[in-house]
Design an enzyme around this catalytic site. Structure first.
Site, short mmCIF file in Angstrom:
data_model
loop_
_atom_site.label_atom_id
_atom_site.label_comp_id
_atom_site.label_asym_id
_atom_site.label_seq_id
_atom_site.Cartn_x
_atom_site.Cartn_y
_atom_site.Cartn_z
N THR A 105 11.24 10.75 5.52
CA THR A 105 11.53 10.39 4.13
C THR A 105 10.39 10.89 3.26
O THR A 105 9.23 10.95 3.68
CB THR A 105 11.71 8.87 3.97
OG1 THR A 105 10.46 8.20 4.18
CG2 THR A 105 12.75 8.33 4.94
N GLY A 106 10.72 11.25 2.03
CA GLY A 106 9.70 11.85 1.17
C GLY A 106 9.21 13.16 1.76
O GLY A 106 8.02 13.47 1.72
N GLY A 107 10.15 13.94 2.29
CA GLY A 107 9.77 15.13 3.04
C GLY A 107 9.75 16.43 2.25
O GLY A 107 9.64 17.50 2.85
N GLY A 129 3.87 17.35 -0.06
CA GLY A 129 2.72 16.64 0.45
C GLY A 129 2.75 16.41 1.95
O GLY A 129 3.14 17.28 2.74
N ILE A 130 2.35 15.22 2.37
CA ILE A 130 2.25 14.88 3.79
C ILE A 130 3.62 14.97 4.46
O ILE A 130 3.75 15.45 5.59
CB ILE A 130 1.64 13.49 3.96
CG1 ILE A 130 0.17 13.50 3.52
CG2 ILE A 130 1.74 13.01 5.41
CD1 ILE A 130 -0.47 12.14 3.39
N GLY A 131 4.66 14.51 3.79
CA GLY A 131 5.99 14.54 4.38
C GLY A 131 6.46 15.96 4.65
O GLY A 131 7.02 16.25 5.72
N SER A 191 -2.17 3.68 4.81
CA SER A 191 -3.24 4.19 3.96
C SER A 191 -4.53 3.48 4.33
O SER A 191 -4.51 2.34 4.82
CB SER A 191 -2.93 3.93 2.48
OG SER A 191 -4.06 4.20 1.67
N TYR A 208 -1.02 -1.58 -4.94
CA TYR A 208 -0.81 -0.56 -3.90
C TYR A 208 -1.51 -0.97 -2.61
O TYR A 208 -0.93 -0.86 -1.52
CB TYR A 208 -1.35 0.79 -4.39
CG TYR A 208 -1.28 1.89 -3.38
CD1 TYR A 208 -0.08 2.55 -3.12
CD2 TYR A 208 -2.41 2.29 -2.66
CE1 TYR A 208 0.00 3.58 -2.18
CE2 TYR A 208 -2.35 3.31 -1.72
CZ TYR A 208 -1.14 3.94 -1.49
OH TYR A 208 -1.08 4.95 -0.56
#
Length: 245
Positions: free
Chosen positions: A13-15, A18-20, A138, A151
């Protein structure tokens, strides 16, 4: 040379950035077929074009439960199972204590906590025996940062989920671990902090540099693969040492 994720079905997800995105690329290189999700179709299309093969993009909002259902409906129809689930989508913005709004709180918790919880819970019927779930955490799970208290709290919740879920799922042979980045060069960080701020952040990193999406992706491959077959419930910091002092 054998690849660590040969034949596995993965979701990131969120791919699309960035990191994804870095992780989706690595997963494909290691032999997986990857479904990536994101809110912006243009970014998804760009990601698919760059990855080039063995990838399907699904436009979806990670905080929307109907969208999560649609993701898994597509995956079930096209692949029938999930071997690796990387719940990477997240949200952060500044929120100074004393000025925190309901909107800021709800938006941050809806994506980072509520959305993450249901992304994993709704995947349970599709998660195969021996599957790996990776939660994007995180260093904020254990460190406090100015104007990031909401956050920080969401990432502490993510860490707690992993501890609880491995007990709830005892006997299912599903591993759940948390991958916790430190200061990492991503489009999201660049939008939040200018170059001077990022350089100041780097000074505090024992390894002397910012992380890259590929640094996290390599660690995600380890957690996704059989190399970590007897590891569950941990928080793996990939942070250049910054959370350790």
């Amino acid at each position: 040379m054998s690849r660590k994720l040969e034949g596995k079905i993965a979701i990131v997800t969120g791919g699309s950035a960035g990191i994804g995105f870095g992780t989706a690329k690595r997963f494909v290189q290691e032999g997986a077929y990857v479904f990536i999700t994101g809110r912006r179709q243009a970014e998804l299309d760009k990601a698919v074009a760059e990855i080039g093969r063995n990838v399907t993009a699904i436009q979806a909002d990670a905080s929307n439960l109907a969208d999560i259902d649609r993701i898994y409906s597509i995956v079930k129809e096209r692949a029938g199972r999930i071997d690796v689930l990387f719940v990477n989508a997240g949200f952060y913005e500044l929120g100074t204590f004393g000025e925190i709004t309901e909107e800021h709180f709800d938006k941050t918790f809806n994506t980072n906590v509520r959305g993450l919880l249901f992304a994993v819970q709704k995947a349970l019927p599709l998660l195969a025996k021996g599957s790996s779930v990776i939660l994007n955490g995180s260093i904020a799970s254990m460190k406090g940062y100015p104007s990031f208290s909401v956050y920080d709290a969401t990432k502490a919740a993510v860490r707690s989920f992993a501890r609880g879920w491995i007990v709830d799922l005892k006997g299912r042979d599903i591993r759940i671990n948390v991958l916790s980045p430190g200061h990492t060069e991503t489009p999201g960080l660049a939008a939040l902090a200018d170059e001077n701020v990022r350089n100041a952040m780097m000074v505090n990193v024992p390894l002397g540099r910012m992380g890259t999406p590929d640094d996290l992706a390599k660690a995600a491959v380890f957690l996704a693969s059989d190399d970590s077959g007897y590891i569950t419930g941990i928080e793996l910091f990939v942070d250049g040492g910054v959370a350790q002092f």
